[in-house]
Design a protein around this motif. Structure first.
Motif, PDB file in Angstrom:
ATOM      1  N   UNK A   1     -20.258 -41.872 -12.599  1.00 15.10           N
ATOM      2  CA  UNK A   1     -20.973 -42.665 -13.586  1.00 15.10           C
ATOM      3  C   UNK A   1     -20.863 -42.169 -14.804  1.00 15.10           C
ATOM      4  N   UNK A   2     -20.466 -42.731 -16.198  1.00 14.04           N
ATOM      5  CA  UNK A   2     -20.027 -42.394 -17.124  1.00 14.04           C
ATOM      6  C   UNK A   2     -20.291 -43.349 -18.402  1.00 14.04           C
ATOM      7  N   UNK A   3     -20.858 -42.603 -19.340  1.00 16.42           N
ATOM      8  CA  UNK A   3     -20.962 -43.403 -20.679  1.00 16.42           C
ATOM      9  C   UNK A   3     -22.143 -44.329 -20.823  1.00 16.42           C
ATOM     10  N   UNK A   4     -23.284 -44.071 -19.858  1.00 17.07           N
ATOM     11  CA  UNK A   4     -24.500 -44.789 -19.807  1.00 17.07           C
ATOM     12  C   UNK A   4     -25.332 -43.990 -20.778  1.00 17.07           C
ATOM     13  N   UNK A   5     -25.224 -43.919 -22.071  1.00 16.36           N
ATOM     14  CA  UNK A   5     -26.020 -43.123 -23.005  1.00 16.36           C
ATOM     15  C   UNK A   5     -27.578 -43.453 -23.068  1.00 16.36           C
ATOM     16  N   UNK A   6     -28.072 -44.495 -22.504  1.00 14.08           N
ATOM     17  CA  UNK A   6     -29.346 -44.589 -22.678  1.00 14.08           C
ATOM     18  C   UNK A   6     -30.113 -44.272 -21.328  1.00 14.08           C
ATOM     19  N   UNK A   7     -29.348 -44.036 -20.232  1.00 18.66           N
ATOM     20  CA  UNK A   7     -29.814 -43.957 -18.565  1.00 18.66           C
ATOM     21  C   UNK A   7     -30.721 -42.577 -18.890  1.00 18.66           C
ATOM     22  N   UNK A   8     -31.827 -42.768 -18.376  1.00 26.84           N
ATOM     23  CA  UNK A   8     -32.877 -41.608 -18.195  1.00 26.84           C
ATOM     24  C   UNK A   8     -32.945 -41.049 -16.763  1.00 26.84           C
ATOM     25  N   UNK A   9     -32.733 -41.830 -15.712  1.00 26.58           N
ATOM     26  CA  UNK A   9     -33.059 -41.701 -14.478  1.00 26.58           C
ATOM     27  C   UNK A   9     -32.156 -42.344 -13.461  1.00 26.58           C
ATOM     28  N   UNK A  10     -31.566 -41.567 -12.358  1.00 26.66           N
ATOM     29  CA  UNK A  10     -31.251 -42.134 -11.338  1.00 26.66           C
ATOM     30  C   UNK A  10     -32.325 -42.286 -10.266  1.00 26.66           C
ATOM     31  N   UNK A  11     -32.464 -43.683  -9.851  1.00 32.20           N
ATOM     32  CA  UNK A  11     -33.820 -43.974  -9.066  1.00 32.20           C
ATOM     33  C   UNK A  11     -33.545 -43.548  -7.651  1.00 32.20           C
ATOM     34  N   UNK A  12     -34.630 -43.914  -6.852  1.00 31.16           N
ATOM     35  CA  UNK A  12     -34.578 -43.775  -5.519  1.00 31.16           C
ATOM     36  C   UNK A  12     -33.481 -44.774  -4.793  1.00 31.16           C
ATOM     37  N   UNK A  13     -33.258 -45.594  -5.535  1.00 32.17           N
ATOM     38  CA  UNK A  13     -32.226 -46.785  -5.028  1.00 32.17           C
ATOM     39  C   UNK A  13     -30.940 -46.246  -4.524  1.00 32.17           C
ATOM     40  N   UNK A  14     -30.637 -44.958  -4.775  1.00 35.08           N
ATOM     41  CA  UNK A  14     -29.575 -44.109  -4.332  1.00 35.08           C
ATOM     42  C   UNK A  14     -29.892 -43.421  -2.986  1.00 35.08           C
ATOM     43  N   UNK A  15     -31.019 -43.354  -2.673  1.00 37.63           N
ATOM     44  CA  UNK A  15     -31.498 -42.652  -1.161  1.00 37.63           C
ATOM     45  C   UNK A  15     -30.500 -43.235  -0.132  1.00 37.63           C
ATOM     46  N   UNK A  16     -30.170 -44.422   0.096  1.00 30.21           N
ATOM     47  CA  UNK A  16     -29.635 -45.144   1.086  1.00 30.21           C
ATOM     48  C   UNK A  16     -27.955 -44.664   1.032  1.00 30.21           C
ATOM     49  N   UNK A  17     -27.594 -43.832   0.145  1.00 30.05           N
ATOM     50  CA  UNK A  17     -26.073 -43.677   0.095  1.00 30.05           C
ATOM     51  C   UNK A  17     -26.170 -42.365   0.829  1.00 30.05           C
ATOM     52  N   UNK A  18     -26.254 -42.609   2.231  1.00 33.93           N
ATOM     53  CA  UNK A  18     -26.140 -41.739   3.419  1.00 33.93           C
ATOM     54  C   UNK A  18     -24.549 -41.095   3.319  1.00 33.93           C
ATOM     55  N   UNK A  19     -23.695 -41.661   3.068  1.00 31.62           N
ATOM     56  CA  UNK A  19     -22.101 -41.153   3.125  1.00 31.62           C
ATOM     57  C   UNK A  19     -21.858 -40.482   1.926  1.00 31.62           C
TER      58      UNK A  19
ATOM     59  N   UNK B   1     -27.833 -52.803  -6.119  1.00 32.58           N
ATOM     60  CA  UNK B   1     -27.893 -51.846  -5.189  1.00 32.58           C
ATOM     61  C   UNK B   1     -26.277 -51.502  -4.809  1.00 32.58           C
ATOM     62  N   UNK B   2     -26.341 -50.305  -4.585  1.00 36.54           N
ATOM     63  CA  UNK B   2     -24.751 -49.886  -4.218  1.00 36.54           C
ATOM     64  C   UNK B   2     -24.538 -50.060  -2.817  1.00 36.54           C
ATOM     65  N   UNK B   3     -23.479 -50.170  -2.338  1.00 31.66           N
ATOM     66  CA  UNK B   3     -23.019 -50.123  -0.906  1.00 31.66           C
ATOM     67  C   UNK B   3     -23.193 -48.791  -0.049  1.00 31.66           C
ATOM     68  N   UNK B   4     -23.878 -48.677   0.778  1.00 31.07           N
ATOM     69  CA  UNK B   4     -24.342 -47.414   1.541  1.00 31.07           C
ATOM     70  C   UNK B   4     -22.891 -46.587   2.013  1.00 31.07           C
ATOM     71  N   UNK B   5     -21.663 -47.410   1.988  1.00 28.91           N
ATOM     72  CA  UNK B   5     -20.406 -46.561   2.476  1.00 28.91           C
ATOM     73  C   UNK B   5     -19.932 -45.815   1.329  1.00 28.91           C
ATOM     74  N   UNK B   6     -20.437 -45.683   0.118  1.00 29.69           N
ATOM     75  CA  UNK B   6     -19.641 -44.865  -0.982  1.00 29.69           C
ATOM     76  C   UNK B   6     -19.609 -43.484  -0.294  1.00 29.69           C
ATOM     77  N   UNK B   7     -18.501 -42.876  -0.672  1.00 28.28           N
ATOM     78  CA  UNK B   7     -18.209 -41.318  -0.339  1.00 28.28           C
ATOM     79  C   UNK B   7     -18.181 -40.737  -2.075  1.00 28.28           C
ATOM     80  N   UNK B   8     -17.783 -41.506  -2.894  1.00 29.17           N
ATOM     81  CA  UNK B   8     -17.822 -41.064  -4.259  1.00 29.17           C
ATOM     82  C   UNK B   8     -18.323 -41.842  -5.082  1.00 29.17           C
ATOM     83  N   UNK B   9     -19.222 -41.190  -6.218  1.00 32.04           N
ATOM     84  CA  UNK B   9     -19.661 -42.265  -7.331  1.00 32.04           C
ATOM     85  C   UNK B   9     -19.536 -41.525  -8.675  1.00 32.04           C
TER      86      UNK B   9
END
Length: 110
Positions: A46-64, A36-44
């Motif tokens: 992501x680069x070079x994850x060549x096999x990544x197919x999805x950004x899951x619901x785990x990002x929904x808590x990034x309200x900032x 899980x990423x900290x909810x305080x992130x204002x910038x994210x």
């Protein structure tokens, strides 16, 4: 499991030859390769994850989160809808054709 400082505002993640398929899973979906990423992130970035197919619901808590950049993730097809309302900028490059279409200004889903 990764421990990030709770006050972290900007994070850039680079994957080289990474086998990550799903990114930032929700707590109930946690496995040894997710975190899980900290909810305080204002910038994210992501680069070079060549096999990544999805950004899951785990990002929904990034309200900032205001800025999201995704680069060189050619299998990524979708973004979580719950994440998008808070964004003031979204940059995608070298992603799947399907995601590019969804991100088109005034024409795409996002």
């Amino acid at each position: 499991m990764q421990n990030f400082p709770v006050s972290l505002a900007k994070l850039r993640l680079y994957g080289r030859n990474s086998e990550v398929v799903s990114f930032a899973m929700a707590e109930e979906d946690m496995s040894s390769s997710s975190f899980l990423l900290p909810s305080t992130l204002t910038y994210l970035g992501i680069s070079g994850l060549v096999e990544m197919e999805s950004l899951s619901k785990g990002l929904q808590h990034l309200t900032y989160l205001q800025h999201l950049g995704i680069f060189s993730c050619p299998k990524l097809r979708d973004l979580p809808d719950t994440l998008l309302p808070s964004l003031s900028s979204l940059i995608v490059s070298h992603v799947s054709t399907e995601l590019k279409k969804k991100c088109r200004s005034r024409k795409g889903k996002y």
